[in-house]
Write an enzyme that holds these catalytic residues in place. Structure first.
Site, PDB file in Angstrom:
ATOM      1  N   SER A 141      60.153  14.411  11.929  1.00 10.33           N
ATOM      2  CA  SER A 141      58.878  13.738  12.224  1.00 10.33           C
ATOM      3  C   SER A 141      59.059  12.929  13.507  1.00 10.33           C
ATOM      4  O   SER A 141      60.198  12.690  13.933  1.00 10.33           O
ATOM      5  CB  SER A 141      58.554  12.788  11.056  1.00 10.33           C
ATOM      6  OG  SER A 141      57.473  11.941  11.357  1.00 10.33           O
ATOM      7  N   TYR A 154      60.937   6.165   4.571  1.00  9.59           N
ATOM      8  CA  TYR A 154      60.548   7.423   5.232  1.00  9.59           C
ATOM      9  C   TYR A 154      61.193   7.521   6.618  1.00  9.59           C
ATOM     10  O   TYR A 154      61.735   8.569   6.985  1.00  9.59           O
ATOM     11  CB  TYR A 154      59.022   7.475   5.345  1.00  9.59           C
ATOM     12  CG  TYR A 154      58.477   8.774   5.893  1.00  9.59           C
ATOM     13  CD1 TYR A 154      58.476   9.932   5.122  1.00  9.59           C
ATOM     14  CD2 TYR A 154      57.954   8.855   7.183  1.00  9.59           C
ATOM     15  CE1 TYR A 154      57.967  11.138   5.616  1.00  9.59           C
ATOM     16  CE2 TYR A 154      57.441  10.042   7.682  1.00  9.59           C
ATOM     17  CZ  TYR A 154      57.446  11.192   6.893  1.00  9.59           C
ATOM     18  OH  TYR A 154      56.942  12.366   7.383  1.00  9.59           O
TER      19      TYR A 154
END
Ligand code: NAD
Length: 255
Positions: A141, A154
């Site tokens: 990401s 995350y």
């Protein structure tokens, strides 16, 4: 001839936005597919839509070693081996400042996003070795190269995916196994709807994460899938150990 003709691909998180787009594109390009997720209803519908003669599915938790071994073995049994693995399943976890995060939430995000990817790598590489090589694509990401407040588990997990990718690339090179990450910015999927609501609860109909992207929109799952296709196919035969952004310019400029 399709770019993946004769290839067998495992896709984890296949019932989600990006995984489903990749499954559709890979099927169009001739791959035979093992679709993996927790959501059986979506897996079944996607398998039927893509054609059961070249598509199978496994309901499995990527954080569980026995289940990972199970779907990799089932792929080889059904299709004769594995050439491509998209280690894509992931969760965003709770949105909260570090002081308000819980150990249980942290462990859950790390178990799925990091141990899940590591288990995939661990058990798929020996299968690819038998075929003389392969390509592994992990979904990191923009959160793998920078931070935003409120998403510490995350952010840590997506940074760790890059470390796993680099380790896999180093160990895989001698086996002709290439390993890379794709790094999307906000993509229009169920995950980003949940994140927008959690990060910007007052947003109404606005899309703050899209507005913060230089191209001024969310990416589409198909735009990530096309990068996954490049990295999975022989078009990227000299690419390994790389971090590939698909982020509308987010990583180039302002935070
Ligand atoms: P999504 O929520 O639509 O899909 C994620 C899928 O993973 C779901 O179908 C879910 O059931 C599955 N999953 C969750 N835990 C699992 C487990 N333990 N075992 C097996 N499957 C499991 O989201 P998406 O956007 O398609 O996410 C795919 C990947 O892309 C994730 O790794 C995510 O972190 C990453 N990503 C997404 C965005 C975005 O904006 N959507 C941006 C960057 C990276």
């Amino acid at each position: 001839m399709g770019k993946l003709e004769g290839k067998v691909a495992i896709i984890t998180g296949a019932a989600g936005g990006i995984g489903t787009a990749a499954a559709k594109l890979f099927a169009t390009e001739g791959a035979r597919l093992m679709l993996v997720d927790l959501d059986e209803a979506k897996l079944e519908a996607l398998t039927r839509a893509l054609g059961e003669e070249r598509t199978a599915y496994a309901v499995a938790d990527v954080a569980d070693a026995d289940q990972v071994k199970g779907f990799i073995a089932a792929t080889s049994e059904r299709f004769g081996g594995v050439d491509i693995a998209l280690l894509n399943a992931g969760i965003e976890g709770k949105v909260a400042r570090i002081k308000d995060q819980t150990e249980a939430d942290f462990d859950r995000v790390i178990a799925i996003n990091v141990r899940g990817v590591w288990l995939g790598l661990k058990y798929v590489m020996p299968e690819m070795k038998k075929r003389g090589g392969g390509s592994i694509v992990m979904t990191s990401s923009t959160a793998g190269i920078r931070a935003v407040p409120g998403l510490s588990p995350y952010i840590a997990s997506k940074h760790a995916v890059i470390g796993l990718m680099r380790s896999g690339a180093m160990e895989g090179a001698a086996l002709n196994i290439r390993v890379n990450t794709v790094n999307p910015s906000p993509i229009e999927t169920p995950m980003i709807e949940r994140l927008e609501d959690a990060v910007n609860p007052q947003r109404g109909n606005t899309k703050p994460m899209a507005d913060n992207t230089p191209l001024r929109r969310y990416g589409q799952p198909e735009e990530v899938a096309r990068l996954m296709l490049f990295l999975s196919s022989d078009d990227s035969s000299f690419c390994t150990g790389g971090v590939y952004m698909v982020d509308g310019g987010v990583s180039a400029g302002r935070n």
